[in-house]
Design a protein around this motif. Structure first.
Motif, mmCIF file in Angstrom:
data_model
loop_
_atom_site.group_PDB
_atom_site.id
_atom_site.type_symbol
_atom_site.label_atom_id
_atom_site.label_comp_id
_atom_site.label_asym_id
_atom_site.label_seq_id
_atom_site.Cartn_x
_atom_site.Cartn_y
_atom_site.Cartn_z
ATOM 1 N N SER A 169 -7.778 5.200 -13.428
ATOM 2 C CA SER A 169 -7.701 3.970 -12.638
ATOM 3 C C SER A 169 -7.184 2.851 -13.517
ATOM 4 O O SER A 169 -7.334 2.872 -14.748
ATOM 5 N N ALA A 170 -6.573 1.853 -12.883
ATOM 6 C CA ALA A 170 -6.083 0.688 -13.616
ATOM 7 C C ALA A 170 -6.112 -0.521 -12.702
ATOM 8 O O ALA A 170 -5.764 -0.436 -11.516
ATOM 9 N N VAL A 181 0.847 -1.192 0.000
ATOM 10 C CA VAL A 181 0.000 0.000 0.000
ATOM 11 C C VAL A 181 0.881 1.239 0.000
ATOM 12 O O VAL A 181 1.761 1.383 0.852
ATOM 13 N N SER A 182 0.659 2.123 -0.962
ATOM 14 C CA SER A 182 1.358 3.404 -0.978
ATOM 15 C C SER A 182 0.407 4.482 -1.487
ATOM 16 O O SER A 182 -0.386 4.242 -2.409
ATOM 17 N N ILE A 183 0.483 5.658 -0.875
ATOM 18 C CA ILE A 183 -0.368 6.789 -1.242
ATOM 19 C C ILE A 183 0.499 8.030 -1.326
ATOM 20 O O ILE A 183 1.302 8.306 -0.424
ATOM 21 N N LYS A 184 0.344 8.784 -2.403
ATOM 22 C CA LYS A 184 1.052 10.045 -2.579
ATOM 23 C C LYS A 184 0.041 11.141 -2.886
ATOM 24 O O LYS A 184 -0.884 10.931 -3.675
ATOM 25 N N ALA A 185 0.233 12.283 -2.266
ATOM 26 C CA ALA A 185 -0.663 13.425 -2.500
ATOM 27 C C ALA A 185 0.181 14.685 -2.583
ATOM 28 O O ALA A 185 1.266 14.768 -2.003
ATOM 29 N N ARG A 217 -1.612 3.139 -4.812
ATOM 30 C CA ARG A 217 -1.353 1.833 -5.409
ATOM 31 C C ARG A 217 -1.531 0.763 -4.335
ATOM 32 O O ARG A 217 -1.073 0.923 -3.205
ATOM 33 N N PHE A 218 -2.195 -0.323 -4.729
ATOM 34 C CA PHE A 218 -2.453 -1.430 -3.823
ATOM 35 C C PHE A 218 -2.069 -2.737 -4.525
ATOM 36 O O PHE A 218 -2.473 -2.967 -5.675
ATOM 37 N N GLU A 232 -2.921 -5.803 -8.994
ATOM 38 C CA GLU A 232 -2.514 -4.437 -8.680
ATOM 39 C C GLU A 232 -3.644 -3.471 -9.025
ATOM 40 O O GLU A 232 -4.238 -3.544 -10.104
ATOM 41 N N LEU A 233 -3.934 -2.564 -8.099
ATOM 42 C CA LEU A 233 -4.953 -1.533 -8.305
ATOM 43 C C LEU A 233 -4.291 -0.174 -8.114
ATOM 44 O O LEU A 233 -3.634 0.074 -7.101
ATOM 45 N N SER A 234 -4.454 0.718 -9.084
ATOM 46 C CA SER A 234 -3.912 2.080 -8.970
ATOM 47 C C SER A 234 -5.008 3.083 -9.299
ATOM 48 O O SER A 234 -5.830 2.864 -10.196
ATOM 49 N N LEU A 235 -5.003 4.188 -8.557
ATOM 50 C CA LEU A 235 -5.995 5.244 -8.717
ATOM 51 C C LEU A 235 -5.290 6.591 -8.711
ATOM 52 O O LEU A 235 -4.314 6.784 -7.981
#
Length: 485
Positions: free
Chosen positions: A401-402, A323-327, A366-367, A375-378
């Motif tokens: 999304s992918a 799990v990673s999140i960037k803002a 990204r998850f 893999e799920l990316s938003l």
């Protein structure tokens, strides 16, 4: 002039074209396995080749090659896509054929333990029919760029680098009837020198000096710009870092600018990193980048630089490898923001300047699930503009999304993007409506390293435009092969 490809020419191109679709790592040499035999080609060479063919005589080819040796690694890339006249729901758009070519090379060479050279080059070409345009039949763009960067570790505390490069950009609008064809060329030379000195484990000083020169064709005078900065990064506690520096910019078309740079970083926490930065720059107009963002243009080259006050906030959260999140939020005040407007005679875009404040925010996540087989990316972006007129062809919001599945036999990728509404006229309320564009790729392993591949573009058959008066193709089916070695 339309591109005509024979079967033999296509086969020859596929043999010669080599592509790499991933972003190169910052230090490619670092990925060389130190405990593997260097003469094992099966471990040092990777190839990812994809060839598909479909509706409207549409062909897509990407072939990816990376090669690692004891003291070097290189990435060679190629992307080729072409189509005859395309359409929507069975109706063809006249004079809509296109072709896109991308060839790139990045090489990282380590002659000694203290010296590294990075060679980067690319050649791009686009050719597009202009539908029922009454003035021009076709737009063509060419861009060639090369740079070499030499990095030397002069001592255990000091590392310096020197970069030189050059580029050429050509643009053509082929005229219909008595209208004159429009042709323009620019050449761009750049040079940069910089380095970093480490005082201690908690303090370092870094700086650089950059210069560029534009050579224009015709009566447009040549342009030049220089910039330099010196920044001290130091930690006041293990979790708080500060940056202080000075930036100096010189441009032929503006008074010199000197401005401080201030930044703060919160780091060393288990999951989170947060940073703030403020600076002011005299940003030169870069036509070879600005105009490539849009199709069907009439370049104006002699625009002044922009004085940009820049504030940036970034947050990164990494819970674990799954799990990673960037803002981030970027606020800029620019006294010369470059804004598109439509040239009436030709329905092509040019640019003018306007004072504006922009606020751009984004969130990326990204998850990875099921031992990274899924893999799920938003990604979501929102842009807000404060200006005396509309900011054109820049969407107020975007969403992407992918979903990727990497199984042993089956693999698929399902991606979607929301192309948000955009204004088309600085002084009017005309807009291009938003649309959801989907793409589906599905592949099945037939033999070892050999896959059958199916691709569907514009999955939901959305009727949409990226430029007013120039529609995009409807749903398109393609099929072919993918080889992974």
């Amino acid at each position: 002039m339309r591109l005509k490809l024979t079967a033999g020419a296509i086969f020859l191109f596929l043999l010669c074209a080599v592509g790499f679709s991933q972003t190169p790592v910052d230090n490619p040499a670092a990925v060389i396995p130190v405990d593997e035999p260097k003469n094992d080609r099966s471990r040092n060479v990777n190839i990812d080749m994809q060839v598909v063919y479909g509706q409207y005589n549409n062909m897509l080819s990407t072939i990816n090659l990376s090669h690692e040796q004891e003291n070097s690694v290189y990435l060679l890339s190629s992307y080729f896509k072409r189509s005859n006249d395309f359409g929507y729901n069975g109706s063809l758009f006249e004079n809509s054929s296109f072709n896109e070519n991308r060839i790139g090379y990045t090489g990282n060479f380590n002659p000694t333990d203290s010296w590294k050279s990075i060679l980067d080059a690319e050649v791009n070409n686009d050719s597009r029919g202009m539908f029922d345009n009454q003035w021009y039949s076709r737009e063509e763009k060419d861009k060639a760029r090369i740079s070499i960067k030499n990095i030397s570790k002069l001592s255990s505390s000091f590392e310096g680098y020197v970069t030189v490069g050059g580029a050429e950009y050509r643009h053509r609008l082929n005229a219909i009837g008595v209208t004159d064809s429009e042709r323009s060329t620019l050449n761009h030379a750049t040079g940069e020198i910089g380095g970093e000195y480490i005082w201690s484990a908690s303090n370092r000083v870094r700086g650089n000096v950059l210069g560029g020169y534009y050579f224009y064709q015709g009566d447009i005078p040549s342009d030049r710009y220089f910039s330099g900065e010196l920044i001290d990064d130091f930690n006041i506690t293990p979790n708080i870092g500060l940056s202080f520096g000075l930036n100096v910019d010189v441009n032929r078309d503006e008074k010199p600018l000197a401005f401080p740079i201030v930044g703060v970083t919160l780091k060393g926490f288990q999951y989170t990193t947060f940073s703030l930065l403020y600076r002011c720059d005299l940003a030169p107009f870069r036509p070879e980048e600005f105009y490539l963002e849009q199709k069907y243009i009439m370049p104006t080259y002699d625009l002044p630089p922009g004085r940009v006050h820049h504030g940036n906030a970034r947050l990164e959260v990494r819970v674990n490898d799954s799990v990673s999140i960037k803002a981030g939020v970027v606020i800029e005040n620019n006294n010369n923001l470059y804004n598109y407007y439509t040239v009436t005679d030709g329905n092509v875009l040019s640019a003018e300047t306007i004072q504006a404040t922009t606020c751009a925010s984004h969130v990326d996540s990204r998850f990875f699930l099921f031992e990274k087989t899924l893999e799920l990316s938003l990604r979501y972006e929102y842009n807000y503009f404060i200006a005396s007129e509309h900011i054109t062809y820049r969407p107020r919001q975007n969403f992407g999304s992918a979903v990727k599945y990497n199984g042993k036999i089956w693999r698929f990728e399902w991606s979607n993007r929301l192309a948000g509404k955009v204004y088309t006229d600085p002084d009017g309320d005309g807009e291009i409506s938003g649309a959801v564009i989907g793409t589906l790729g599905l592949q099945r392993q037939m033999l070892e390293s050999f896959y059958a591949y199916v691709r569907v573009e514009n999955l939901y058959n959305a009727r949409y435009n990226l430029r007013e008066g120039y529609p995009e193709p409807g749903i398109t089916f393609l099929g072919g092969l993918r080889i992974l070695i």
